[in-house]
Design a protein around this motif. Structure first.
Motif, short mmCIF file in Angstrom:
data_model
loop_
_atom_site.label_atom_id
_atom_site.label_comp_id
_atom_site.label_asym_id
_atom_site.label_seq_id
_atom_site.Cartn_x
_atom_site.Cartn_y
_atom_site.Cartn_z
N UNK A 106 0.84 -1.21 0.00
CA UNK A 106 0.00 0.00 0.00
C UNK A 106 0.87 1.26 0.00
N UNK A 107 1.90 1.25 0.83
CA UNK A 107 2.79 2.41 0.90
C UNK A 107 3.49 2.62 -0.43
N UNK A 108 3.91 1.52 -1.04
CA UNK A 108 4.62 1.66 -2.32
C UNK A 108 3.66 2.14 -3.41
N UNK A 109 2.44 1.67 -3.38
CA UNK A 109 1.43 2.09 -4.35
C UNK A 109 1.15 3.59 -4.19
N UNK A 110 1.13 4.06 -2.95
CA UNK A 110 0.88 5.50 -2.70
C UNK A 110 2.04 6.37 -3.17
N UNK A 111 3.27 5.86 -2.98
CA UNK A 111 4.45 6.67 -3.32
C UNK A 111 5.53 5.77 -3.95
N UNK A 112 5.35 5.43 -5.24
CA UNK A 112 6.30 4.49 -5.85
C UNK A 112 7.65 5.17 -6.15
N UNK A 113 8.64 4.77 -5.39
CA UNK A 113 9.96 5.41 -5.46
C UNK A 113 10.57 5.34 -6.86
N UNK A 114 10.31 4.24 -7.57
CA UNK A 114 10.99 4.05 -8.86
C UNK A 114 10.17 4.55 -10.05
N UNK A 115 9.02 5.15 -9.77
CA UNK A 115 8.18 5.62 -10.88
C UNK A 115 8.97 6.66 -11.69
N UNK A 116 8.92 6.54 -13.00
CA UNK A 116 9.63 7.45 -13.92
C UNK A 116 11.15 7.37 -13.84
N UNK A 117 11.65 6.38 -13.17
CA UNK A 117 13.11 6.21 -13.13
C UNK A 117 13.53 5.36 -14.35
N UNK A 118 14.72 5.63 -14.80
CA UNK A 118 15.27 4.85 -15.90
C UNK A 118 15.92 3.59 -15.31
N UNK A 119 15.11 2.54 -15.19
CA UNK A 119 15.57 1.34 -14.47
C UNK A 119 16.37 0.42 -15.42
N UNK A 120 17.57 0.08 -14.98
CA UNK A 120 18.40 -0.85 -15.77
C UNK A 120 18.19 -2.28 -15.31
N UNK A 121 17.95 -2.42 -14.01
CA UNK A 121 17.83 -3.77 -13.45
C UNK A 121 16.95 -3.71 -12.20
N UNK A 122 15.98 -4.60 -12.15
CA UNK A 122 15.14 -4.71 -10.96
C UNK A 122 14.87 -6.20 -10.77
N UNK A 123 15.32 -6.74 -9.64
CA UNK A 123 15.21 -8.20 -9.49
C UNK A 123 14.03 -8.57 -8.59
N UNK A 124 13.44 -9.74 -8.82
CA UNK A 124 12.33 -10.16 -7.97
C UNK A 124 12.77 -10.58 -6.57
N UNK A 125 14.07 -10.79 -6.36
CA UNK A 125 14.56 -11.06 -5.00
C UNK A 125 14.63 -12.53 -4.63
N UNK A 126 14.10 -13.40 -5.48
CA UNK A 126 14.13 -14.83 -5.13
C UNK A 126 14.88 -15.62 -6.19
N UNK A 127 15.77 -14.93 -6.91
CA UNK A 127 16.43 -15.56 -8.05
C UNK A 127 17.71 -16.32 -7.70
N UNK A 128 18.03 -16.41 -6.41
CA UNK A 128 19.20 -17.19 -5.99
C UNK A 128 20.49 -16.44 -6.20
#
Ligand code: SF4
Length: 287
Positions: A106-128
């Motif tokens: 909910x907090x992230x939906x209200x204020x998404x830190x990465x919105x409009x950022x030029x993202x090169x890499x974003x990992x799901x966190x469970x990739x080992x």
């Protein structure tokens, strides 16, 4: 049991070798022994495979951010939080995990830190484990593991490595330093900064930078950690009965929070008198 053929280093190994500031009295080398030397033994493997609720919350929170940016329309939709909760199968988790992860979403939906950022890499966190970086210099050679949660480009073209956190533990700058060293190899010639963002508290850390000279000393220090750990592993595999000499225990009230307390011969499980509860780092880290 085989020993890795080349020394390796990671933030996780560094944190098991040396305590973070303020955690000195709870630091136990035997934990490193369980995690990095005996991790394939069935009992140890089973303990390492059990994620604690705080670890589960961390993984799901990171995955939630990933899903929001993988399906960006969900950031704009009023039921975006419900949709991501479904993707995470949050209803299959226990109540505390569900509640805290939902609040994070909910907090992230209200204020998404990465919105409009030029993202090169974003990992799901469970990739080992991430792919290792081979650091091969005249005096040393080791593999560096650095699992970065997110890398984006700042408006001034600086490479920004961001690590997501949950819970109340203080940020450990060493993690950011390891990322900055990895960035030097993965993105050569790029100016880089690192920072932390606590998804539960919506709190950003300062930007962490490091100059060329500091990077060289850091690399040297990590090479030393990697070599020392490799030597410990070799000693252990030559004489497994020396486990407690190679990885000395440091029993105390913190044993009650150690995942190995049920199999550790040195665990101190007495009720402590007037000790405050230590915040121990997770063990299932990638690296
Ligand atoms: S139970 Fe205590 S002594 Fe044993 S590994 Fe854990 S912290 Fe160390």
């Amino acid at each position: 049991m085989s020993i890795p053929d080349r020394p390796f280093a990671s933030y996780h190994l560094w944190s098991l070798v040396a305590p973070a500031t303020g955690q000195e009295r709870w630091h136990c080398q035997m934990r490193r022994g369980f995690v990095k030397a005996r991790q394939h033994e069935p009992q140890v493997k089973a303990l390492l495979g059990k994620a604690t609720p705080p670890q589960r919350i961390g993984i799901l929170a990171q995955k939630g951010v990933y899903e929001f940016h993988h399906h960006r329309h969900l950031l704009k939709q009023s039921d975006g939080v419900d949709q991501v909760a479904k993707l995470l199968q949050l209803s299959h988790t226990d109540r505390e995990v569900q509640q805290r992860v939902r609040q994070i979403l909910q907090k992230y939906h209200n204020a998404p830190l990465l919105l409009n950022k030029n993202i090169l890499q974003l990992t799901p966190g469970d990739e080992g484990f991430p792919k290792p970086i081979l650091i091969d210099q005249d005096d040393y050679c080791f593999r560096l593991y650095a699992a970065m949660d997110c890398v984006f480009i700042d408006s001034d073209r600086t490479l920004h490595i961001l690590d997501f956190k949950t819970g109340k533990a203080a940020f450990d700058q060493r993690q950011a330093l390891v990322y900055l060293l990895a960035a030097r190899y993965l993105y050569p010639g790029r100016e880089a900064v690192a920072s932390f963002y606590n998804l539960e508290l919506c709190k950003k850390s300062e930007l962490i930078r490091i100059n060329h000279h500091e990077l060289a000393s850091l690399e040297f220090e990590l090479a030393h950690i990697a070599q020392q750990h490799q030597r410990d592993l070799q000693k252990y595999h030559q004489e497994t009965g020396d486990f407690s000499k190679i990885f000395p225990p440091n029993p105390g009230s913190h044993c009650r929070f150690c995942p190995f307390r049920t199999i550790c011969d040195f665990a101190d499980l007495k009720q402590p008198q007037g000790h405050s509860m230590p915040i121990l780092k997770g063990l299932g880290a990638r690296g």
